[in-house]
Enzyme design. Sequence first.
Site, PDB file in Angstrom:
ATOM      1  N   ALA A  12       0.799  -1.219   0.000  1.00 14.69           N
ATOM      2  CA  ALA A  12       0.000   0.000   0.000  1.00 14.69           C
ATOM      3  C   ALA A  12       0.836   1.275   0.000  1.00 14.69           C
ATOM      4  O   ALA A  12       0.734   2.109  -0.912  1.00 14.69           O
ATOM      5  CB  ALA A  12      -0.951  -0.015   1.200  1.00 14.69           C
ATOM      6  N   ALA A  13       1.677   1.460   1.018  1.00 10.73           N
ATOM      7  CA  ALA A  13       2.422   2.706   1.132  1.00 10.73           C
ATOM      8  C   ALA A  13       3.465   2.837   0.031  1.00 10.73           C
ATOM      9  O   ALA A  13       3.595   3.899  -0.593  1.00 10.73           O
ATOM     10  CB  ALA A  13       3.097   2.781   2.502  1.00 10.73           C
ATOM     11  N   ARG A  23       3.293  10.300 -11.206  1.00  9.23           N
ATOM     12  CA  ARG A  23       2.330  11.261 -11.743  1.00  9.23           C
ATOM     13  C   ARG A  23       2.921  12.655 -11.846  1.00  9.23           C
ATOM     14  O   ARG A  23       2.547  13.439 -12.726  1.00  9.23           O
ATOM     15  CB  ARG A  23       1.087  11.319 -10.844  1.00  9.23           C
ATOM     16  N   SER A  42       0.890  -4.602  -4.356  1.00  2.55           N
ATOM     17  CA  SER A  42      -0.434  -3.963  -4.341  1.00  2.55           C
ATOM     18  C   SER A  42      -1.564  -4.963  -4.125  1.00  2.55           C
ATOM     19  O   SER A  42      -2.510  -5.045  -4.915  1.00  2.55           O
ATOM     20  CB  SER A  42      -0.668  -3.189  -5.651  1.00  2.55           C
ATOM     21  N   CYS A  46      -6.293  -7.097   3.823  1.00  5.39           N
ATOM     22  CA  CYS A  46      -7.587  -7.022   4.521  1.00  5.39           C
ATOM     23  C   CYS A  46      -8.618  -7.962   3.910  1.00  5.39           C
ATOM     24  O   CYS A  46      -9.609  -8.307   4.562  1.00  5.39           O
ATOM     25  CB  CYS A  46      -8.119  -5.596   4.477  1.00  5.39           C
ATOM     26  N   TYR A 429     -32.587  11.790   5.666  1.00  6.41           N
ATOM     27  CA  TYR A 429     -33.578  10.909   6.283  1.00  6.41           C
ATOM     28  C   TYR A 429     -34.525  10.352   5.226  1.00  6.41           C
ATOM     29  O   TYR A 429     -35.013  11.076   4.359  1.00  6.41           O
ATOM     30  CB  TYR A 429     -34.415  11.640   7.336  1.00  6.41           C
TER      31      TYR A 429
END
Length: 453
Positions: A12-13, A23, A42, A46, A429
């Site tokens: 991830a990091a 970029r 990557s 989880c 609501y």
Amino acid sequence: MTERLVVVGGDAAGMSAAAQARRLRTAAELEIVVLEQSDVVSYSACGIPYWVAGQVGDRDDLIARTPAQFAAADITVHIGTRAEAIDLDAGEVHARGGARFGYDRLVVATGGRPSRPPIPGLDAPGVFGVHRLDDGAAIRAAIDRLPADGPRRGLVLGGGYIGLEMAEALQDRGLEVTVVLADPLPMALLDTDMGERVCAALGAMGMTVHADQAVREVLVDADGRACGVRTDVGTYETDLIVLGLGMGPEVSLAAESGLAIGPTGAVDVDRSQRCRDHPEVFAAGDCAQTFHRVTGEVAHVALGTHANKQGRVAGSVIGGRPARFAGVLGTAVTRVRELEIGRTGLCTTQAEEAGFAYRTDVIEATTRAGYFPGAEEIAVKLVTEAGSGQLLGAQVVGGPGSAKRIDVLATAIWAGMTAEEMAGSDLSYAPPFSPTYDPVVVAARAVSRIEQG
């Protein structure tokens, strides 16, 4: 002249840092090289419990991008390449096998290390972590080897997010599940009253929970495979053991190389993710120290959301765009069957440790209008500063539709709102989605009425 960025760690990091730097700077300006010790980058750790459970169909579904896809963006990924040393003076990373990679900028993104206390037998075959995709594959294979007509027992050590998600996964695969934890209740970052709700729900799901029992030994059979655990209270037999004991920072490479380690045990960085003692080196993700948004104190919270954002900050700075990481609240959600759990900010123990004079309020409501089909019970707990009503923390436990309400409360805490301000906020609501007053507003109103009184 082309500069070189070397990234150690391809999840991830690390990949967020590499992608963001690319970029902002072209390949002619910045060469980017990533060193990853496993065979994938990557990927979603989880998602492993849901792959084990069969809710995710294929291992590759958990992989966001491949090395080939990064190569197409002029990011070179060396898989199966373990960094073994960093020469800070020479500006080099030494990899296993003798390869050396010079750098102008370096990102250390070595991630976290699953907690493995010194328990005899914990390294025996049949004991599984839940950290890498290979761990998920090993657990699936172990389950597949169990006899269909014999005992099928799974034991989970630990009652945090991963532990409870794996308990559900094992139960989904037809195992009788036992959870053993050293803490008095599962989900240690919840307050006692909210943790008791979780524990009761696990029992109602058919899981056996043995709380407040530290494991003293992992028992092994004649073949040396794990077959149970022993605590001070009893012995519990099983066919496989899954570890859900939490994560600490993986900093062995950084520490041995001479990078400063902070009081949390993670790499010491400033808010731009730069190492304070070596400004050409950055650290991001589970290996890096950060700070708590409410208290301002240093913290270490191992979550993929933070890792991605910290990596992006590092990549932005390397790419020439100023950026600062804004801190953490430790916001997290999980689910066990129909039970949803969320928390953010400070629990009461943390509030007390931080020196706050605090109060707590719990309300019970429903996730939808009470008359609407599918309305489920929900409990919302707020931790606020006594007197001012400043929101410090929140916890949510309830049926489907409960957990993501924690995001509203996290946003309010992030913005520095009081309970009175939260009570007056304009939330949506309609009967299929909430009562007229959403439960988070009801909780805030309960606090504000008392404070005004």
